[in-house]
Each structure stands twice: as structure tokens, then as C-alpha cells.
Design a protein around this motif. Structure first.
Motif: not given
Length: 387
Positions: A267-289, A324-330
Motif C-alpha cells: 500500500d502506498n500510504v501517508v503516515v501521521a506521527i507525533d509524540r503519542k505514536g503513529a497511524r496510517i492516515l491515508y491509503r492511496e486510492r489510485m496508484p500509477v497504472p 483531502a490527501p492526494l498522492i502523486c498520480y491522483e
């Protein structure tokens, strides 16, 4: 006989010029793409309509062959093949829906525009003229999108000169007073110039360098620091502990791209990290075909490739708001951003890793489209790219 060839030739060269200028990477030139439906409508045969469509699309996506050659470290031929194959859906849709009946063209063109905006054809729906709505009607939101859609329909009718004059008036007015989208308060986007090594250099020193970059931005007052796609490389428990520990004494939150790998693919993802920990914020909806999303692997029983989440997580909670995250191809296609806007996010986060686009206008076009959509819906915009 000479006249029979002159008109199609002029229309084809005009469509190429429109593709080059409209998708040059300058946001205020996006409305030039609205001339494409005019040329499509005045084509006298289906073949000429196909040639006009091919000229426009191939010119707009002209950076693809060189980019693919750089991505795969190969010669230009695989890129040329992918370039031509990617154009087939655009050309086929517009050729099939072209009609000699002038009265039916507006509906047919709108149908073509919708088809190229949503999956499955929308997966390669680059260079969509509707993107110009953000330059024609900045801040108008869905009303601006509707007016631009109506304008596209009007441009394929006999009254297209009047429609073109009206749209040009809005274009010139807003271009004269143009300002880029504002940055959300407390946010900072970091552009990097690490080339192909970003995401591939998984050493500890690279992570420490990234942490130092974030801490400098936080020291300048940023509460949220955005890093490009793939900035963290492979997301593992070790990387998570390293980053969480580095942020333990501050209030900064890092938003960064990473890859999560499992036996079936990644999964191509965006992660959010702070002093309390980390979480997967977003999973790319449309990677580069092709290079990332490879659905044929599933059909032949193979694993690998990036997963496409299509209509998942259009907006994500971050801080006190929603983004609203948008990764690259999106950023190059239509439906991910419109799906996100249906949920009325507070701002847009656009990240990318464009090292393979060196010498092309692809990254500039990505920035342009993200800017246009942000302006249309009056949303603050955070951009972070690696080149």
C-alpha cells in the motif's frame, strides 16, 4: 483533393498546440484546454475526431515516454508504447461518441467527459478540460464546476464563439487578480531534491536527516510538517519507534509518505506521527497504472504491485480538521479530488515523488492541477514533492 487534407491537418496540429500550451505546467493557461471540445465538434468525420483527440491527449501527456524510460532505466521505446496505449481510452471514447448530428453533440461530449472522469476509463483520464474550472471560477465550488460543464457543452454547439467569449472574459478577469491558494495555519510542506534515492535508501542516516529537516521546520513554528511521497521508505515498527522517539519532546506532527509491504503486495500510504505514536492516515486510492498498480497479477494468480483503494478514505481527520490527501498520480485525474470535495474537507494535502520526471513538465502539471482544484473550492493547499 488538397483541401480535403488541409482541414484535418490543421485541426490535428491545432489540437497538439492546445495540449502543449494548456498542459504546460502554468495554472493560468489551463483554460486553453477548453479549445479541445471546439475542435472535436467541428471535425467532419469520426476519423478526424479521433485524430484531434489523439493529438490533444498525446501532446498533453508528452512527458510520459521520457519519464517511463527514467523510471525503468531503459530506452525510450517502453515509454512510447505505454504513451500510445494510455491514449487509446481517451481517443476511443471521443471517437465513438462523436456524431455528425450537431444537435446531439453537447450530450455526447458531456457523456465523454463523464466517462473520462470516473473509473474505469477515468483511471487514465489525464488532461481533462474540466480542471480549468479552478481558473475560470475560483472560489465558486460546485457552482463553478457546473458552469464549466455547461460551458463545455456550449463549446460543441453552433454558438460556441459566444460561449468562448464569455469564458474568456472570466479567464482574463481572474487571471489578472490571481493568487495562489493559501497555506493552512501552522502547516509547512517540505520539498526535497533527493532524486531516485528517496524511498530506496532505507539507512538510518537517511531517517536521521529527515528527522532533522522536520525539527528545523518545527523550530520555525510549524505544528504540522508534510514530507513527500515515499519519504519514510518502508514503514516498519523500527521506523515508527525511531520517529516517535525523535518527536517525543515536541508538539510537531509529521505527515509523510511511506510504503506498507505484505506478501500480497503493498500500500502506498501517508503516515501521521507525533509524540503519542503513529497511524496510517491515508491509503492511496489510485496508484500509477502499470508501474505501481498491476491488476493483471491478480488475474494470473501472482502477488505484487500496489493496491488501489479506489473510493476509500476520501477525507481523513488530522489535528482539529479534516484533509483531502492526494498522492502523486491522483493529482492528474478527476474523480479522487471530486470525491473528496463531496465531503467538504478543510484543506488539501498534495504529495508526490517525481524524481523520474526530470526534464518533463509532469511535476509542474501535478502542482498546477492541485492548485486549480484548491482554488475552485477555496481550500488551503499543502504541497510536498521530491524531485
Amino acid at each position: 483533393m488538397r483541401r480535403d487534407y488541409l482541414r484535418p491537418t490543421l485541426l490535428t496540429f491545432a489540437s497538439i498546440a492546445i495540449g502543449v500550451v494548456g498542459w504546460s505546467g502554468y495554472v493560468t493557461l489551463l483554460p486553453v484546454a477548453l479549445a479541445f471540445p471546439v475542435l472535436w465538434s467541428i471535425a467532419r468525420t469520426r476519423l478526424i475526431a479521433a485524430l484531434v483527440s489523439a493529438g490533444y491527449f498525446l501532446a498533453a501527456s508528452r512527458g510520459l515516454p521520457q519519464g517511463v524510460a527514467a523510471f525503468y532505466s531503459s530506452d525510450i521505446w517502453p515509454g512510447l508504447l505505454l504513451w500510445l496505449c494510455a491514449s487509446l481510452s481517451f481517443v476511443m471514447v471521443h471517437a465513438v461518441l462523436w456524431s455528425k448530428n450537431a444537435g446531439g453533440r453537447p450530450l455526447r461530449y458531456l457523456l465523454a467527459a463523464v466517462i473520462m472522469a470516473i473509473p474505469p476509463f477515468g483511471v487514465t483520464g489525464w488532461a481533462h478540460p474540466i480542471t480549468a474550472a479552478g481558473v475560470l471560477f475560483p472560489g465558486w465550488g460546485w457552482w463553478g464546476l457546473g458552469l464549466t460543464t455547461a460551458g463545455l457543452a456550449g463549446l460543441v454547439t453552433r454558438i460556441w464563439p459566444a460561449v468562448a467569449i464569455a469564458l474568456t472574459g472570466f479567464w482574463l478577469w481572474y487571471a489578472a487578480i490571481w493568487t495562489d491558494p493559501k497555506l493552512p495555519e501552522g502547516w509547512h510542506g517540505v520539498d526535497l531534491e533527493l532524486g531516485v534515492s528517496l524511498g530506496r535508501d532505507t539507512g538510518l542516516q537517511r531517517q536521521r536527516d529527515m528527522i532533522a529537516t522536520v525539527l528545523r521546520a518545527a523550530g520555525d513554528g510549524a505544528r504540522f510538517v508534510v514530507l513527500p511521497e515515499s519519504a519514510l521508505g518502508f514503514w516498519t515498527p523500527t521506523v515508527e519507534r525511531l520517529w516517535t522517539g525523535a518527536l517525543a519532546d515536541g508538539d510537531a506532527t509529521v505527515i509523510a509518505g511511506a510504503a506498507m509491504i505484505d506478501p500480497r503486495g503493498y500500500d502506498n500510504v501517508v503516515v501521521a506521527i507525533d509524540r503519542k505514536g503513529a497511524r496510517i492516515l491515508y491509503r492511496e486510492r489510485m496508484p500509477v497504472p502499470g508501474s505501481m498498480w498491476q491488476p493483471w497479477r491478480f488475474l494470473v494468480g501472482e502477488s505484487g504491485g500496489a493496491r488501489a483503494d479506489f473510493f476509500a478514505n476520501p477525507v481523513v481527520p488530522i489535528g482539529a480538521g479534516r484533509a483531502a490527501p492526494l498522492i502523486c498520480y491522483e493529482q492528474l485525474i478527476v474523480w479522487p479530488v471530486l470525491q473528496s470535495m463531496l465531503h467538504d474537507p478543510g484543506f488539501i494535502i498534495a504529495v508526490g515523488n517525481g524524481w523520474w520526471t526530470d526534464g518533463t513538465s509532469i511535476v509542474a502539471i501535478q502542482r498546477t492541477t492541485a492548485t486549480a482544484w484548491a482554488k475552485l473550492f477555496a481550500k488551503p493547499l499543502v504541497i510536498a514533492f521530491n524531485t
